[in-house]
Write a protein that holds these residues in place. Structure first.
Motif, PDB file in Angstrom:
ATOM      1  N   ILE A 222     -10.792   4.015   0.732  1.00  0.00           N
ATOM      2  CA  ILE A 222      -9.445   3.563   1.093  1.00  0.00           C
ATOM      3  C   ILE A 222      -9.510   2.173   1.698  1.00  0.00           C
ATOM      4  CG2 ILE A 222      -7.426   4.040   2.527  1.00  0.00           C
ATOM      5  CD1 ILE A 222      -7.789   6.015   0.270  1.00  0.00           C
TER       6      ILE A 222
ATOM      7  N   ILE B 114       0.835  -1.219   0.000  1.00  0.00           N
ATOM      8  CA  ILE B 114       0.000   0.000   0.000  1.00  0.00           C
ATOM      9  C   ILE B 114       0.864   1.262   0.000  1.00  0.00           C
ATOM     10  CG2 ILE B 114      -1.952  -1.148   1.111  1.00  0.00           C
ATOM     11  CD1 ILE B 114      -1.082   0.185   3.746  1.00  0.00           C
TER      12      ILE B 114
ATOM     13  N   ARG C 126      -6.458  -5.309  -2.155  1.00  0.00           N
ATOM     14  CA  ARG C 126      -5.041  -5.601  -2.369  1.00  0.00           C
ATOM     15  C   ARG C 126      -4.527  -6.729  -1.476  1.00  0.00           C
ATOM     16  NH1 ARG C 126      -1.758   0.079  -3.408  1.00  0.00           N
ATOM     17  NH2 ARG C 126      -3.316   1.082  -4.753  1.00  0.00           N
TER      18      ARG C 126
ATOM     19  N   ILE D 179      -6.928   3.432   9.702  1.00  0.00           N
ATOM     20  CA  ILE D 179      -7.275   4.483   8.745  1.00  0.00           C
ATOM     21  C   ILE D 179      -8.058   5.550   9.504  1.00  0.00           C
ATOM     22  CG2 ILE D 179      -8.338   5.001   6.522  1.00  0.00           C
ATOM     23  CD1 ILE D 179      -8.473   1.949   6.051  1.00  0.00           C
TER      24      ILE D 179
ATOM     25  N   THR E 174       0.758   9.177  -0.763  1.00  0.00           N
ATOM     26  CA  THR E 174      -0.118  10.251  -1.240  1.00  0.00           C
ATOM     27  C   THR E 174      -1.208  10.607  -0.232  1.00  0.00           C
ATOM     28  OG1 THR E 174      -1.527   8.638  -2.394  1.00  0.00           O
ATOM     29  CG2 THR E 174       0.267   9.653  -3.654  1.00  0.00           C
ATOM     30  N   GLN E 175      -1.124  10.076   0.984  1.00  0.00           N
ATOM     31  CA  GLN E 175      -2.203  10.287   1.949  1.00  0.00           C
ATOM     32  C   GLN E 175      -2.259  11.733   2.426  1.00  0.00           C
ATOM     33  OE1 GLN E 175      -1.483   7.815   5.384  1.00  0.00           O
ATOM     34  NE2 GLN E 175       0.551   8.638   5.737  1.00  0.00           N
TER      35      GLN E 175
ATOM     36  N   ASP F  89       1.917   3.314  -2.258  1.00  0.00           N
ATOM     37  CA  ASP F  89       1.417   4.476  -2.993  1.00  0.00           C
ATOM     38  C   ASP F  89       0.305   5.183  -2.234  1.00  0.00           C
ATOM     39  OD1 ASP F  89      -0.022   2.048  -3.535  1.00  0.00           O
ATOM     40  OD2 ASP F  89      -1.188   3.138  -5.030  1.00  0.00           O
ATOM     41  N   LEU F  90      -0.511   4.408  -1.510  1.00  0.00           N
ATOM     42  CA  LEU F  90      -1.597   5.017  -0.732  1.00  0.00           C
ATOM     43  C   LEU F  90      -1.038   5.815   0.444  1.00  0.00           C
ATOM     44  CD1 LEU F  90      -4.131   2.029  -0.573  1.00  0.00           C
ATOM     45  CD2 LEU F  90      -4.108   3.951  -2.180  1.00  0.00           C
TER      46      LEU F  90
ATOM     47  N   GLU G  80     -10.107  -0.432  -1.026  1.00  0.00           N
ATOM     48  CA  GLU G  80      -8.911  -0.630  -1.845  1.00  0.00           C
ATOM     49  C   GLU G  80      -7.885  -1.499  -1.112  1.00  0.00           C
ATOM     50  OE1 GLU G  80      -6.231  -0.498  -4.965  1.00  0.00           O
ATOM     51  OE2 GLU G  80      -8.377  -0.029  -4.896  1.00  0.00           O
ATOM     52  N   ILE G  81      -7.682  -1.237   0.168  1.00  0.00           N
ATOM     53  CA  ILE G  81      -6.722  -2.027   0.947  1.00  0.00           C
ATOM     54  C   ILE G  81      -7.169  -3.477   1.031  1.00  0.00           C
ATOM     55  CG2 ILE G  81      -5.793  -2.382   3.275  1.00  0.00           C
ATOM     56  CD1 ILE G  81      -5.739   0.690   3.550  1.00  0.00           C
TER      57      ILE G  81
END
Length: 410
Positions: A237, A195, A244, A220, A201-202, A197-198, A240-241
């Protein structure tokens, strides 16, 4: 708005008690959207407490103190707070009456030093303590706030929930809401890589990974004016997590692995038995933590010796002699044996070397074979755990439950 926690008590500095109050208050302040950048622990000394107040107010708007409200001479917090704000300590008749009634109701003799707890800084807001004798206090002075809470968690937590939280909510223009994702089967660094990239860019929400004794937790956190708005920021979010990490995510919020497995067994109406060697009943004990597990949990056996594995589970002596108690072959026969004799749909078994002694080059300390039987099919995994005896046993317990979870969800 910034807050700071000051825990007062020499016993905390000496390590005689754990400062669990700070953990609780930090989580509650974060949920209220109140920033906190510092915490302090200071002993029962007037000069050092005064210095801690000065330091805290140089960088924070709210001080929350815990401890130092008792009846003994070293409980000096209200006295120091009154002196810090140049206020008189006055006896509050309502507080005195409640202290007397507290002892009367419990049919205990009250010593006169308990009346010290009824002394309140002049002009302060008094917070009732329904679980002890020392009332809490809020002092508002020069755009600064000091909240004085008792030290015992059984008194402090209800006081915060019932009185302090509503008080602070009125002063906060936003809240923080968090969702937790619990992960097994993949380490913290691997989770962070998945994760990355998440995280890079958070902004809002933020993602924070934490390594636990066994497994990884992702928190989160979103900041918004309302809880619903914050949850809307978190949802994409979280989805998405989960996409993945797949089956490595075993629960959201604070659900334990045994709770997740117990619910699956009950939902699927699958009965279970356990046979444990190195874990010594830890898997059975974990499952029994869940209320309602009696619907499906039929039997747990601790088969520590070779004789027990043979007599109770039917493990063949030839298997034990040829492959040893700590082997894939023995684990397989254990899983079949306990399920067959207990007449269950499912079983979990363990056999291994928890240490600190007993290991060899071929079978080192930490080697555990875990078997899972589900309706005629047996899966055995060879695991090599690190750590002391208790940690090896804990990791084997969690691994066994997670193996069953992954099989059941498929």
């Amino acid at each position: 708005m910034k807050a700071e926690i000051i825990a007062i008590g020499t016993e905390i500095l000496l390590g005689d008690i754990i400062n669990s109050n700070a953990q609780y208050l930090a989580q509650e302040l974060a949920a209220l959207g109140i920033d906190m950048y510092y915490q302090q622990v200071v002993g029962d000394n007037e000069r050092r407490v005064m210095h801690a107040f000065d330091e805290a107010y140089s960088r924070s708007d709210i001080i929350i103190t815990t401890g130092g409200l008792g009846p003994t001479d070293d409980d000096i917090r209200k006295e120091v707070a009154a002196k810090y704000f140049n206020k008189k300590l006055i006896q509050d008749s309502d507080s005195i009456e409640k202290i007397r009634n507290y002892f009367k109701f419990r049919e205990r003799t009250m010593t006169e030093n308990n009346l010290k707890q009824g002394l309140i800084p002049e002009g302060a807001i008094i917070i009732n303590n329904d679980n002890g004798t020392a009332p809490g206090v809020i002092i508002e002075e020069d755009n600064k706030i000091m909240i004085i809470l008792p030290g015992p968690p059984k008194e402090m937590k209800p006081m915060f929930e019932e009185s302090i939280k509503p008080y602070l909510q009125e002063k906060s223009d936003s809240i923080l809401v968090s969702r937790v994702i619990n992960i097994l089967g993949i380490g913290e660094s691997a989770v962070a890589e998945e994760i990355k990239d998440l995280i890079d860019t958070q902004t809002n929400p933020t993602i924070a990974p934490y390594a636990k004794d066994v497994g990884v937790m992702l928190r989160i956190t979103a900041k918004a004016e309302t809880k619903d708005e914050a949850l809307k920021l978190i949802e994409p979010i979280e989805v998405e997590i989960k996409n993945r990490l797949g089956d490595n995510v075993y629960a959201t919020e604070d659900a334990s692995i045994e709770e997740v497995v117990a619910k699956l067994l009950i939902e699927k109406k699958l009965t279970i038995s356990t046979a444990e060697s190195c874990t010594g009943g830890m898997i059975a004990s974990s499952l029994i933590n869940y209320p309602g597990i009696s619907e499906v949990f039929l039997e747990g056996a601790v088969t520590y010796s070779n004789e027990a594995k043979h007599n109770r589970l039917g493990v063949n002596n030839d298997t034990l002699n040829k492959y040893g108690a700590v082997s894939e072959e023995t684990a397989r026969e254990m899983a079949i044996g306990i399920a067959k004799t207990s007449k269950t749909d499912v079983s979990i078994v363990t056999t291994g070397i928890a240490g600190p002694e007993g290991g060899t080059l071929e079978k080192p300390v930490g080697l555990v074979f875990i078997g899972v039987y589900v309706q005629g099919k047996v899966t055995v995994q060879r695991c090599l755990f690190k750590g002391d005896r208790n940690k090896v046993r804990l990791q084997a317990t969690i691994k066994g439950l997670d193996m069953l979870r992954r099989i059941l969800i498929k």
